[in-house]
Write a protein that holds these residues in place. Structure first.
Motif, PDB file in Angstrom:
ATOM      1  N   ALA A  36       0.811  -1.220   0.000  1.00  0.00           N
ATOM      2  CA  ALA A  36       0.000   0.000   0.000  1.00  0.00           C
ATOM      3  C   ALA A  36       0.841   1.265   0.000  1.00  0.00           C
ATOM      4  N   ALA A  37       2.020   1.215   0.620  1.00  0.00           N
ATOM      5  CA  ALA A  37       2.809   2.450   0.761  1.00  0.00           C
ATOM      6  C   ALA A  37       4.271   2.133   1.055  1.00  0.00           C
ATOM      7  N   HIS A  38       5.104   3.148   0.828  1.00  0.00           N
ATOM      8  CA  HIS A  38       6.533   3.140   1.188  1.00  0.00           C
ATOM      9  C   HIS A  38       7.390   2.217   0.326  1.00  0.00           C
ATOM     10  N   PHE A  39       6.888   1.803  -0.826  1.00  0.00           N
ATOM     11  CA  PHE A  39       7.753   1.018  -1.718  1.00  0.00           C
ATOM     12  C   PHE A  39       8.392   1.966  -2.731  1.00  0.00           C
ATOM     13  N   THR A  40       9.710   1.948  -2.777  1.00  0.00           N
ATOM     14  CA  THR A  40      10.419   2.635  -3.861  1.00  0.00           C
ATOM     15  C   THR A  40      11.520   1.691  -4.328  1.00  0.00           C
ATOM     16  N   PRO A  41      11.864   1.696  -5.616  1.00  0.00           N
ATOM     17  CA  PRO A  41      12.850   0.714  -6.102  1.00  0.00           C
ATOM     18  C   PRO A  41      14.234   0.920  -5.495  1.00  0.00           C
ATOM     19  N   LYS A  42      14.997  -0.170  -5.480  1.00  0.00           N
ATOM     20  CA  LYS A  42      16.409  -0.145  -5.045  1.00  0.00           C
ATOM     21  C   LYS A  42      17.264   0.500  -6.144  1.00  0.00           C
ATOM     22  N   ARG A  43      18.538   0.697  -5.835  1.00  0.00           N
ATOM     23  CA  ARG A  43      19.466   1.358  -6.763  1.00  0.00           C
ATOM     24  C   ARG A  43      19.515   0.702  -8.149  1.00  0.00           C
ATOM     25  N   ARG A  82       6.451  -4.846   6.257  1.00  0.00           N
ATOM     26  CA  ARG A  82       7.261  -6.000   5.868  1.00  0.00           C
ATOM     27  C   ARG A  82       8.718  -5.548   5.793  1.00  0.00           C
ATOM     28  N   SER A  83       9.621  -6.481   5.599  1.00  0.00           N
ATOM     29  CA  SER A  83      11.029  -6.189   5.900  1.00  0.00           C
ATOM     30  C   SER A  83      11.731  -5.256   4.909  1.00  0.00           C
ATOM     31  N   GLU A  84      11.198  -5.076   3.724  1.00  0.00           N
ATOM     32  CA  GLU A  84      11.912  -4.253   2.728  1.00  0.00           C
ATOM     33  C   GLU A  84      11.866  -2.769   3.114  1.00  0.00           C
ATOM     34  N   VAL A  85      13.051  -2.130   3.178  1.00  0.00           N
ATOM     35  CA  VAL A  85      13.129  -0.707   3.537  1.00  0.00           C
ATOM     36  C   VAL A  85      14.115  -0.007   2.612  1.00  0.00           C
ATOM     37  N   GLU A  86      13.627   0.975   1.876  1.00  0.00           N
ATOM     38  CA  GLU A  86      14.496   1.784   1.012  1.00  0.00           C
ATOM     39  C   GLU A  86      14.359   3.277   1.305  1.00  0.00           C
ATOM     40  N   ILE A  87      13.410   3.638   2.189  1.00  0.00           N
ATOM     41  CA  ILE A  87      13.128   5.053   2.463  1.00  0.00           C
ATOM     42  C   ILE A  87      13.438   5.365   3.925  1.00  0.00           C
ATOM     43  N   PHE A  88      14.084   6.519   4.134  1.00  0.00           N
ATOM     44  CA  PHE A  88      14.483   6.956   5.476  1.00  0.00           C
ATOM     45  C   PHE A  88      14.288   8.463   5.579  1.00  0.00           C
ATOM     46  N   SER A  89      14.277   8.975   6.826  1.00  0.00           N
ATOM     47  CA  SER A  89      14.322  10.432   7.010  1.00  0.00           C
ATOM     48  C   SER A  89      15.164  10.756   8.230  1.00  0.00           C
ATOM     49  N   ALA A 140      13.287   4.806   9.711  1.00  0.00           N
ATOM     50  CA  ALA A 140      13.099   3.910   8.561  1.00  0.00           C
ATOM     51  C   ALA A 140      11.614   3.819   8.237  1.00  0.00           C
ATOM     52  N   TYR A 141      11.307   3.688   6.956  1.00  0.00           N
ATOM     53  CA  TYR A 141       9.916   3.527   6.497  1.00  0.00           C
ATOM     54  C   TYR A 141       9.781   2.179   5.791  1.00  0.00           C
ATOM     55  N   PRO A 142       9.535   1.093   6.551  1.00  0.00           N
ATOM     56  CA  PRO A 142       9.355  -0.210   5.898  1.00  0.00           C
ATOM     57  C   PRO A 142       8.139  -0.185   4.972  1.00  0.00           C
TER      58      PRO A 142
END
Length: 291
Positions: free
Chosen positions: A65-72, A203-210, A261-263
């Motif tokens: 639903a939210a906080h998914f952004t692709p990896k490098r 869920r465990s994937e995290v690519e976004i932080f502040s 972190a924004y999982p």
């Protein structure tokens, strides 16, 4: 220019940028296209048009639903049947606009329609003095009319300078009491609809932080990383935006309370999720749509 005029003018400029970027990005979302290609297009185009991303381009698919952004170097692509949520933000000197749209690559037009209609009905009801509890009631009732559930732990929100999620919180379901909206408030109305359980979990994937607490750190690598992060101020950033972002260092800064972190948030019942969002300025007798 007065502070108030600047706030409105720059928010409107950010909204204008997003309208154009959203229309262009939607055309790129097709089976076989890489998610990273769309995310980088969105972020670069916002800059070309005179703004900066207010947060990384979110591309959440199906149950996410939210906080998914692709990896490098992400090679993942859109697939036939996907339900894609594109959530994008832009700022001009810290004044933020935020918008989202669902793109259906399958057979989910009813679910997409539920979020869109809920957004429309809520915006039509806005005026100075309305209680946010009433907006939640409208959103919930609309989504249920379509036979779906609102997601109860994702919300609309206020927008303030350099703060992408500010008060007031605007729930997507009926609450006892809310907050009265005042003339001049800038808020994002953001219904989420699902055919699942109506709730999201991390869920465990995290690519976004502040950055939440800039304090002295001992490690040289951590200090260098923080220098690179500082220009984003309090706004979320993607790991792929940094020249070097060792997980070891980032995770340590999260543990020490320097970074948040924004999982990825995903529907607990594995249901499909749709989303619709506009930023609006509350007026005496209505709402001005910014995005």
């Amino acid at each position: 220019m007065s502070d108030e005029n600047e706030r409105i003018e720059k928010t409107l400029k950010a909204g204008e940028i997003l309208r154009q970027v959203r229309a262009e990005a939607v055309k790129l979302i097709k089976p076989g296209v890489r998610l990273l290609e769309v995310a980088e297009f969105v972020e670069n185009r916002i800059v070309e048009l005179g703004g900066k991303p207010a947060f990384p381009c979110n591309i959440s698919i199906n149950s996410d639903a939210a906080h998914f952004t692709p990896k490098r170097d992400d090679e993942r692509t859109f697939a036939e049947g996907d339900l894609v949520k594109l959530d994008i933000g832009a700022h001009v000197d810290g004044y933020i606009a935020d918008t989202a749209i669902s793109i259906d690559l399958g057979d989910n037009s009813e679910l997409v329609g539920a979020a869109e209609e809920a957004l429309k009905n809520a915006i039509n009801a806005i005026h100075a003095g309305i209680d946010t509890a009433e907006l939640g009631r409208i959103i919930e009732a609309t989504i249920k009319e379509f036979g779906f559930k609102p997601i109860i732990n994702l919300t609309g929100h206020g927008l303030q300078r350099w703060i992408a999620h500010a008060p007031p919180t605007i729930y997507n379901f009926a609450t006892q009491r809310g907050v009265r909206l005042e003339e001049g408030m800038i808020v994002a109305i953001e219904p989420f609809a699902t055919n699942g359980a109506g709730k999201v979990t991390e869920r465990s994937e995290v690519e976004i932080f502040s950055l939440i607490n800039l304090k002295p750190v001992r490690m040289k690598q951590a200090r260098e990383l923080l220098e690179e992060i500082k220009p984003y101020q309090t706004l979320p950033f993607a790991k792929r935006w940094l020249s070097k972002a060792p997980d070891l260092i980032i995770n340590r800064l999260v543990r020490e309370g320097v970074l948040r972190a924004y999982p990825v948030l995903t529907e607990v019942g594995k249901g499909l999720v749709s989303q619709a969002e506009h930023t609006v300025i509350v007026e005496e007798d209505g709402a001005r749509i910014v995005t």
